[in-house]
Scaffold this active site. Structure first.
Site, PDB file in Angstrom:
ATOM      1  N   GLY A  32      -7.047  87.038  -0.517  1.00 33.12           N
ATOM      2  CA  GLY A  32      -5.878  87.889  -0.268  1.00 33.12           C
ATOM      3  C   GLY A  32      -4.859  87.164   0.571  1.00 33.12           C
ATOM      4  N   ASN A  33      -3.571  87.501   0.367  1.00 29.08           N
ATOM      5  CA  ASN A  33      -2.512  86.866   1.128  1.00 29.08           C
ATOM      6  C   ASN A  33      -1.242  87.699   1.034  1.00 29.08           C
ATOM      7  OD1 ASN A  33      -1.396  85.784  -1.584  1.00 29.08           O
ATOM      8  ND2 ASN A  33      -3.378  84.750  -1.421  1.00 29.08           N
ATOM      9  N   SER A  49      -4.050  78.424   2.829  1.00 31.97           N
ATOM     10  CA  SER A  49      -5.143  78.547   1.859  1.00 31.97           C
ATOM     11  C   SER A  49      -6.511  78.524   2.544  1.00 31.97           C
ATOM     12  CB  SER A  49      -5.051  77.380   0.866  1.00 31.97           C
ATOM     13  OG  SER A  49      -6.057  77.484  -0.121  1.00 31.97           O
ATOM     14  N   GLY A  50      -7.351  79.496   2.210  1.00 33.16           N
ATOM     15  CA  GLY A  50      -8.762  79.457   2.595  1.00 33.16           C
ATOM     16  C   GLY A  50      -9.061  79.563   4.076  1.00 33.16           C
ATOM     17  N   SER A  79      -1.278  79.051   0.719  1.00 29.54           N
ATOM     18  CA  SER A  79      -2.143  79.709  -0.265  1.00 29.54           C
ATOM     19  C   SER A  79      -1.962  79.099  -1.654  1.00 29.54           C
ATOM     20  CB  SER A  79      -1.778  81.195  -0.313  1.00 29.54           C
ATOM     21  OG  SER A  79      -2.314  81.784  -1.470  1.00 29.54           O
ATOM     22  N   ASP A  81      -1.900  80.681  -4.156  1.00 24.91           N
ATOM     23  CA  ASP A  81      -1.079  81.634  -4.914  1.00 24.91           C
ATOM     24  C   ASP A  81       0.398  81.554  -4.559  1.00 24.91           C
ATOM     25  OD1 ASP A  81      -3.344  82.894  -6.235  1.00 24.91           O
ATOM     26  OD2 ASP A  81      -3.859  83.671  -4.268  1.00 24.91           O
ATOM     27  N   HIS A 100      -1.055  89.807  -2.415  1.00 18.69           N
ATOM     28  CA  HIS A 100      -2.065  89.641  -3.467  1.00 18.69           C
ATOM     29  C   HIS A 100      -3.430  89.884  -2.857  1.00 18.69           C
ATOM     30  CE1 HIS A 100      -4.480  88.252  -6.701  1.00 18.69           C
ATOM     31  NE2 HIS A 100      -4.822  87.124  -6.139  1.00 18.69           N
ATOM     32  N   HIS A 102      -7.855  90.867  -3.932  1.00 20.35           N
ATOM     33  CA  HIS A 102      -8.903  91.076  -4.935  1.00 20.35           C
ATOM     34  C   HIS A 102      -9.626  92.377  -4.602  1.00 20.35           C
ATOM     35  CE1 HIS A 102      -9.254  87.037  -7.139  1.00 20.35           C
ATOM     36  NE2 HIS A 102      -8.148  86.998  -6.440  1.00 20.35           N
ATOM     37  N   ASP A 125       3.567 109.220  -5.456  1.00 22.94           N
ATOM     38  CA  ASP A 125       4.249 109.032  -4.176  1.00 22.94           C
ATOM     39  C   ASP A 125       4.749 107.599  -4.015  1.00 22.94           C
ATOM     40  OD1 ASP A 125       4.114 111.579  -3.043  1.00 22.94           O
ATOM     41  OD2 ASP A 125       2.163 111.236  -2.104  1.00 22.94           O
ATOM     42  N   HIS A 176      -7.649  89.289 -13.470  1.00 25.25           N
ATOM     43  CA  HIS A 176      -7.483  88.679 -12.159  1.00 25.25           C
ATOM     44  C   HIS A 176      -7.396  89.776 -11.080  1.00 25.25           C
ATOM     45  CE1 HIS A 176      -5.344  85.230  -9.778  1.00 25.25           C
ATOM     46  NE2 HIS A 176      -5.985  86.038  -8.984  1.00 25.25           N
ATOM     47  N   TYR A 236      10.736 112.352   3.239  1.00 25.50           N
ATOM     48  CA  TYR A 236       9.443 112.059   3.853  1.00 25.50           C
ATOM     49  C   TYR A 236       9.635 111.098   5.028  1.00 25.50           C
ATOM     50  CZ  TYR A 236       4.599 110.475   4.294  1.00 25.50           C
ATOM     51  OH  TYR A 236       3.346 110.177   4.766  1.00 25.50           O
TER      52      TYR A 236
END
Lengths: 245, 245, 245, 245
Positions: A32-33, A49-50, A79, A81, A100, A102, A125, A176, A236
């Site tokens: 995730g990033n 990254s990582g 990353s 990505d 992003h 997973h 919403d 993905h 809202y």
């Protein structure tokens, strides 16, 4: 953080948004990033990254050029990505942040190649329509510039329609997982949280449907909910407290 | 930990990896164990049997001979699964760590005797193929050297193919649960975390598939993801921070 | 706790076991209760009714007579399930603790009136057979001495076979939920944790079974696992550290 | 909290109940709200709109007129769901608190337009019948006074039967989610927790039913459980410790 560090406010927001990934249960390991953009400076700030969330600091974030994807500042690799984020920033000029993950249930829909359907107001919403699934990348798209092409299949899905991208601020990349975006890094992260929540609710709802019939929710209900929170007639929420500085 | 304790670095890594089992939600009670090997010394270090994670210290870990499975050092009995670990270390000379858990979704696949299929990039990032399921152990294999034979059915599954064991660093023992391995104790533990995550995603994906059709993900996509992280062309991640000392 | 409080050690164990109910994720609100028995004194110690775990202290626990169910000591009413505990203690003289929860997956099996089947070694490590479901209580059994009768349908299920009760230390009360027991309060609580874990694994395993075929696990495997942990040839575990005092 | 703040006790209770929403895992982001009423003063106290739980203080809560929905006290806008709460307070004079959440499993039933069926004693302890689902709101009901009308479809469902509203203290708004109520703000929140718990249990129970047959639980069992906790013959629980001050 050192006072002299550039893009300090943006780094702080991007760091905070990245740290919410594990807090919100969207992450396994370092997956995730989140990134956030500074359009005037022509750069975006992204997770390296990582690197594990527990070790992440604002200095570790990487500043990348919107123009050519080169690292402008940073002692770590960005990353993997990063090019997907860059592609989305270039295609959708109104967005300020990209996330992003997973996350489990959104990935399940992406793997099954099913859009997340609009089954109720929780979805409406935030997403004014199903969260769509991209085409599979071709062998050519995988062989070269894979990550940039991952952004391209998302853009193709929305046909470059900036308004649609604003009203449905996320997509599932086939086999993905989810990419979401928003006006800021924080907003993109919150859309990732909503994407996972509505995916889980949709999975259970589909399991509960009586065989044969599950008519769509009435359009007037969904519209009401989207417009309660978005656009000129939104009512809202309250003004945010003083921003993180 | 006493300075004079042998295998101090390995003990520290194995302890830390064991403590990540409950942290990652892979454990019920005292279930699960991680070991790490010192090939030069011909020993591996493993969790003692039935000790709760909250009480575990580096001194409690047990040092076991690779050659004959005897306890070389330690005041407690090693995990009942010790002989399975030893069997795997002997069959696969490239591995440095082994993890066994009873994580919920991976166990469900093991109990249903279904391999965890490759349904997306989350899986392909770590496992270059389905996580396979062993044959049931025979009555003879259960009657004598049961735990060593548990390792043997895993080895049989991979046909002693070290490369395959490296690309698919885990297997499900039929009706039992996952064993994973890796270059280090930490890597084996992280593969156990991924194994559980992809099992949960697969369970939900299978529930979402439209009846009739669920073509495999394209091979070029899966290859891309595995080679992003593994082998000579890997470009994922950053150098680890200075190791725990 | 005041030094002069009677049954101090038993109270401490029963308190600790009760506090593990919410820790293990088995509780909603104040649901669930653990008791422990002192056979020599002819009493058992149990959670008071409807008190939240956060507020619970050893003084709040209630001491109840095994003989007639009267409160021997305590300023609060005992759990409404007290008579069920008492019935089980009287029917199974070998048990030292009883736990009742409304844990999600075990309740689902109870509500569906399906025994939790033995699908693998995780189950066989603790329960040497399916966790059975009682008959529904009749209108008469509900009208009078309802809670004691809840114990009676469990006892009926095991046909008063103490050995079976020892090898399968739990049952599901129809449309209600699990009761587990063990040599001590702690053991009964740990059996409740296992009961919930294997119920969740079984739910997922049943969803994964290919239509048509799911042969039973081989008996020799299940026996091996049960006897690794129980009976004269057990070789699992290490001596417990010095008991809590 | 400032000593001079009005409705101090009610604010404290409402604040505590709101903070239990995320604690109990019922909330995503800022979703969900609890209110409590002061009938003598003709007002209720409710969460402000879109404020995160971490930032919430008693001063942020908004005091609203029961009569006309105007803000009597507060520097923030009240929850967008305020008019739904007001409608329920007016229709059911016996209730003292209302809770609305988007908890995952209750929403799934609402989205599938299935009442949560009574499948066991966990449900019957709190809800003396299925948790019903409202009709969809019409286009007219959505266009104007949408939130008040959301309350109206709940009231219509219960046909204004105050006794039924007391025995089944909650309902699912179609395609939306659960509203629950109770004698106090705390009770309404606890009913929301139970609603989610029984929805999850029901989802799993339905998945476990053998095809063809799932007879209803016997009425005498359900009655027994409801009357153990509610009404003149209730014998569950102990007097609450001294109230929060």
């Amino acid at each position: 953080m050192s006072e002299s560090l550039s893009f300090g406010d943006l780094r702080r927001e991007v760091l905070a948004a990245n740290l919410r990934i594990p807090e919100a249960g969207l992450a396994t390991l370092t997956w995730g990033n989140v990134s956030g953009v500074d359009r005037d400076a022509g750069v975006f700030v992204i997770k390296p990254s990582g690197v594990s969330y527990a070790d992440l600091s604002a200095e570790d974030l990487v500043v990348v050029s919107l123009e050519d994807g080169r690292v402008v500042e940073g002692h770590l690799k960005p990353s993997t990505d990063t090019e997907t984020h860059r592609c989305l920033y270039r295609a959708f000029p109104h967005i300020g942040g990209v996330t992003h993950t997973h996350s489990t249930h959104a990935v399940a829909f992406a793997q099954a190649r099913r859009p997340i359907p609009v089954l109720g107001t929780t979805h409406a919403d935030t997403f004014n329509g199903p969260v769509p699934v991209t085409e599979d990348l071709t062998a050519e798209q995988c062989a070269r510039d894979y990550e940039y092409n991952t952004g391209q299949v998302i853009v193709a899905l929305l046909e470059g329609d900036a308004r649609r991208a604003e009203e449905v601020p996320g997509a599932l990349v086939s086999r993905h997982g989810p990419f979401t975006w928003g006006a800021t890094a924080t907003a993109s992260l919150e859309n990732a949280i909503v994407c996972e929540a509505v995916a889980e609710m949709a999975l259970h709802t589909l399991a509960l449907y009586a065989p044969g019939g599950h008519p769509e929710p009435p359009r007037h209900l969904l519209d009401r909910h989207f417009t309660r929170k978005h656009g000129p007639d939104a009512y809202y929420g309250n003004p945010a407290p003083a921003a993180v500085r």
